[in-house]
Write an enzyme that holds these catalytic residues in place. Sequence first.
Site, PDB file in Angstrom:
ATOM      1  N   THR A 162      13.572  16.195  13.170  1.00  0.00           N
ATOM      2  CA  THR A 162      13.807  16.464  11.746  1.00  0.00           C
ATOM      3  C   THR A 162      15.008  17.382  11.596  1.00  0.00           C
ATOM      4  O   THR A 162      15.186  18.296  12.394  1.00  0.00           O
ATOM      5  CB  THR A 162      12.586  17.207  11.169  1.00  0.00           C
ATOM      6  OG1 THR A 162      11.448  16.375  11.312  1.00  0.00           O
ATOM      7  CG2 THR A 162      12.789  17.569   9.704  1.00  0.00           C
ATOM      8  N   VAL A 204       2.780  10.035   7.410  1.00  0.00           N
ATOM      9  CA  VAL A 204       3.546  11.178   6.904  1.00  0.00           C
ATOM     10  C   VAL A 204       3.444  12.304   7.925  1.00  0.00           C
ATOM     11  O   VAL A 204       2.348  12.566   8.448  1.00  0.00           O
ATOM     12  CB  VAL A 204       3.006  11.638   5.527  1.00  0.00           C
ATOM     13  CG1 VAL A 204       3.729  12.889   5.054  1.00  0.00           C
ATOM     14  CG2 VAL A 204       3.156  10.517   4.503  1.00  0.00           C
ATOM     15  N   GLY A 258       4.776  16.117  14.231  1.00  0.00           N
ATOM     16  CA  GLY A 258       4.156  16.473  12.952  1.00  0.00           C
ATOM     17  C   GLY A 258       2.642  16.558  13.010  1.00  0.00           C
ATOM     18  O   GLY A 258       2.025  17.415  12.370  1.00  0.00           O
TER      19      GLY A 258
HETATM   20  N1  GLY Z   1       8.407  16.544  12.487  1.00  0.00           N
HETATM   21  C1  GLY Z   1       8.650  15.309  11.871  1.00  0.00           C
HETATM   22  C2  GLY Z   1       7.554  14.363  11.948  1.00  0.00           C
HETATM   23  O1  GLY Z   1       6.645  14.495  12.763  1.00  0.00           O
HETATM   24  O2  GLY Z   1       7.560  13.415  11.169  1.00  0.00           O
END
Ligand code: GLY
Length: 301
Positions: A152, A181, A206
């Site tokens: 990211t 997400v 994430g």
């Molecule tokens: N850190 C970004 C994601 O896992 O989508």
Amino acid sequence: MTNAIIGTWRMAAEGVELAAPDLVKGGSAADAVTRGIMAVEDNPDNISVGFGGLPNRDGVLEMDSAFMNGDDFQIGAVAGVRDIANPILVSRRLSQERVNNVLVGIGAEEYAAAQGFARKNMLTDKAQAEYTKRKAASQRGERLTPYDGHDTVGMIALDEAGTMVAGTSTSGLFMKHAGRVGDSPLAGNGFYVDSEVGGAVATGLGEDMMKRPLCFETVDLMARGLGVQDALDQAVYGFIAKLQARNGKVGEFSYVALDNRGNFAVASNVEFQFAVAVNGAAHLYLVTPLDLGQVQLRQEY
Ligand code: GLY
């Protein structure tokens, strides 16, 4: 006064270098973060953000983004959006709304269209070819995990007026499930900023980073008196150790933080790069993790 901007990964360097001179001339933190992240979104060589990002397992590019103003705590975010040229612009506009600040999928795309934001086919031939290669490997029975290319871009800026802003943008995990997400649009997890204190942004896996709002915790620890590096270390490495002890495994965690005097900090459990400019002097750092809680920093320029 001091001005500063910091961003995750080498890909942020171009945006940091573009935005830093404007901050020196008195430009706003909001414009610096927007300009910096747009530069990353627009560059097709960046395979995990915006144009050129790698798609989900259906071959569709879905993006997440967020924008937060540290003066009034206004947040805007989008998740799972397709064919929007610059998700950060939509996030910023959403942060100016009284309600409906976080939009997903079709609703976010309709909002963007109604607001006049450019639509664009974000899947490049190169990303399509990478997807085709991965899919063929999957059909040959190779076990694939949705991993490569999940970095990211997160940025935090401090302007001469003392305003701080944070933003994020990502296409998430390559070969992710449709609709997946990550942490990047989640306040507290992917980003947080308070102009009276400082801010933090995250990049990594994430699914693990959303298990605890470490960006918020970092800012909260700073508000309680810890320096920016101590606050980040305490929040991030404390949780990594806990996750390792509970689950026996932990994903990639990388964070940068900036306080409201222009001091910056980094914490990471993987090799990582970040770009930073304080009062216009831009640098790129390579971060190498040593024992948990310790990193070696090398200034590349
Ligand atoms: N850190 C970004 C994601 O896992 O989508």
